[in-house]
Design an enzyme around this catalytic site. Structure first.
Site, PDB file in Angstrom:
ATOM      1  N   PRO A 283     -21.276   9.738  64.347  1.00  0.00           N
ATOM      2  CA  PRO A 283     -19.947  10.032  63.789  1.00  0.00           C
ATOM      3  C   PRO A 283     -19.263   8.767  63.284  1.00  0.00           C
ATOM      4  O   PRO A 283     -19.385   7.698  63.881  1.00  0.00           O
ATOM      5  CB  PRO A 283     -19.190  10.624  64.983  1.00  0.00           C
ATOM      6  N   ARG A 285     -16.251   9.201  60.441  1.00  0.00           N
ATOM      7  CA  ARG A 285     -14.961   9.789  60.077  1.00  0.00           C
ATOM      8  C   ARG A 285     -14.253  10.402  61.294  1.00  0.00           C
ATOM      9  O   ARG A 285     -13.042  10.238  61.468  1.00  0.00           O
ATOM     10  CB  ARG A 285     -15.202  10.865  59.014  1.00  0.00           C
ATOM     11  N   TYR A 324     -13.284  11.822  44.974  1.00  0.00           N
ATOM     12  CA  TYR A 324     -13.772  13.098  45.531  1.00  0.00           C
ATOM     13  C   TYR A 324     -12.814  14.264  45.311  1.00  0.00           C
ATOM     14  O   TYR A 324     -13.064  15.369  45.789  1.00  0.00           O
ATOM     15  CB  TYR A 324     -13.988  12.958  47.041  1.00  0.00           C
ATOM     16  N   CYS A 351      -3.666   1.398  36.112  1.00  0.00           N
ATOM     17  CA  CYS A 351      -3.634   1.859  34.732  1.00  0.00           C
ATOM     18  C   CYS A 351      -4.811   2.789  34.450  1.00  0.00           C
ATOM     19  O   CYS A 351      -5.765   2.441  33.752  1.00  0.00           O
ATOM     20  CB  CYS A 351      -3.653   0.656  33.787  1.00  0.00           C
ATOM     21  N   GLU A 352      -4.762   3.965  35.032  1.00  0.00           N
ATOM     22  CA  GLU A 352      -5.752   5.019  34.850  1.00  0.00           C
ATOM     23  C   GLU A 352      -5.060   6.367  35.007  1.00  0.00           C
ATOM     24  O   GLU A 352      -4.241   6.548  35.922  1.00  0.00           O
ATOM     25  CB  GLU A 352      -6.867   4.931  35.900  1.00  0.00           C
ATOM     26  N   TYR A 380     -13.290   5.560  55.119  1.00  0.00           N
ATOM     27  CA  TYR A 380     -13.617   5.443  53.701  1.00  0.00           C
ATOM     28  C   TYR A 380     -12.350   5.185  52.877  1.00  0.00           C
ATOM     29  O   TYR A 380     -12.175   5.712  51.788  1.00  0.00           O
ATOM     30  CB  TYR A 380     -14.354   6.689  53.215  1.00  0.00           C
TER      31      TYR A 380
END
Length: 428
Positions: A283, A285, A324, A351-352, A380
């Site tokens: 494990p 997460r 994701y 800037c996206e 993550y």
């Protein structure tokens, strides 16, 4: 859904007994705040659940979820072992006190130089391919070296296609039908294969795919034991235990999960006469995911074609929503008891167009200067952060019983130039 959300008498969100408003004022934003007690509790909840049903059990923490050195030290103290997927993770684990026998290295598409380095650290090697096995035999002296193989049990699951690591589309592991031959090849090359490993994906809240994978891998192990005469010392079922991110998701019943998985394990051990090898899971997460918040300051409220709440970080700081399409629960930390009244988008400063933490999120009326808390930011999150748009990476703070300690300094603009070299001919 158990948000694990704590609100103090001031109406502010707190984590680990510390007021998030005070933390933001002291350390600045953006800021990752890690709850030490939550990590310890999560680790022990899993360990206690599985050892209740099978004593010869070990947790190998999936280090890639969060490699903060303080987090690593906490887990070393708790007695965890480590699942490392790169030489750098092996190095980190060793530097934080994990002995080689507590580190399992599982690489994929690994170079000869990396194989040699990991071999020299004397950690447990878990081989992903026939190519890696043959190259390892050439660059080392097998001489009965113990190792394991990652198999693909042809079962995959996960919260996103990019997180599915088992099944016919996966790049990981050796195929079921070649497993016995690969173990025999390892013996012919002079190795001593004593383990088997699989991993089907991450973010799993439904135990059924994990149960199928357990049965599948145990069938492979039974075939290998019979046709390659392998006496297994351990069988590792990987990680993937999920946490609830959305309000509709429920906590994994870890005790019942452990009971069912161990039940399958014991039944298959008896069926194939494999003995009583150690049982491992990995494990990541589940242990650290809900143990951290990301605190962001609102710097802009913009009514355009939509209402945008602009904050002082972007997907360079928390990539999961952009990569994701992941949901992270969001609260206004200084208005935790306020009634949600408006639908807004939480927009980052990169800037996206895809730099959004949330779309159409219903929240209390937000003003410039408010503090946003993004939950479940322990896994993550920082480990996938970057300096994109030449933005320095953020700081991290560890809290325990209301006390806070800086465990990662905030980068400066000067840090953006680390290790860069301008040729003399281009200097003025």
């Amino acid at each position: 859904m158990d948000l694990n959300l704590k609100i103090n008498q001031k109406g502010n969100v707190e984590i680990g007994g510390a007021d998030t408003i005070s933390l933001a004022e002291e350390y600045g934003t953006p800021l990752y705040v890690i709850d030490e007690k939550r990590i310890r509790d999560n680790y022990n909840r899993v360990n206690n659940a599985f050892t209740k049903y099978y004593k010869n059990f070990k947790i190998f923490y999936a280090e890639k979820a969060n490699t903060n050195l303080a987090v690593m030290r906490i887990l070393e103290e708790e007695g965890s072992s480590i699942d490392a997927v790169s030489p750098g993770e092996v190095y980190t684990a060793l530097e934080t006190g994990f002995t080689p026998d507590r580190i399992l290295f599982t690489g994929n598409n690994i170079t000869n130089e990396e194989l040699k380095y990991v071999y020299e650290q004397e950690v447990i090697l878990n081989i992903d391919s026939i190519s890696a096995l043959k190259r390892l035999a050439k660059i080392t002296s097998p001489n009965g070296l113990k190792l394991s193989f990652r198999v693909n049990p042809n079962v995959g699951a996960g919260h996103h296609d990019h997180c599915i690591t088992g099944g016919p589309m996966s790049k990981f592991g050796i195929m079921e039908e070649e497993a016995a031959d690969v173990y025999n090849l390892a013996k012919d090359l002079g190795f001593n294969p004593i383990g088997m490993h699989s991993h089907i994906g991450s973010g799993i809240l439904n135990p059924e795919p994990f149960k199928l994978a357990t049965e599948s891998m145990m069938n492979i192990a039974g075939d290998v034991a019979a046709n390659a005469n392998i006496d297994f010392e351990f069988l590792d079922f990987g990680g993937g235990l999920g946490i609830p991110y959305t309000p509709e998701e429920n906590l994994l019943d870890i005790d019942n999960f452990a009971k069912e998985i161990v039940g399958i394990y014991k039944s298959k051990l008896n069926e194939f006469g494999i003995g009583k090898p150690a049982m491992y899971i990995e494990p990541g997460r589940y242990i650290v995911g809900d143990a951290a918040y990301l605190l962001l300051r609102v710097n802009s409220v913009k009514q355009s074609y939509r209402k945008f709440i602009g904050v002082d970080a972007g997907f360079n700081t928390l990539l999961r929503p952009a990569m994701y399409d992941s949901y992270h629960h969001i609260v206004v930390a200084n208005k935790a008891n306020a009634t949600p009244t408006e639908k807004v988008d939480i927009a980052g400063n990169v800037c996206e167009s895809g730099d959004l933490f949330a779309r159409d999120r219903i929240l209390p009326k937000i003003e410039e200067g408010d503090l946003i808390a993004i939950l479940n930011a322990g896994a993550y999150a920082f480990s996938m952060s970057s300096q994109y748009n030449s933005r320095p990476r953020t700081a991290e703070v560890l809290v325990n019983n209301g006390e806070s300690e800086l465990v990662r300094e905030r980068e400066t603009y000067k840090d953006l130039f680390n290790n860069q070299i301008i040729p003399e001919r281009l200097k003025k």
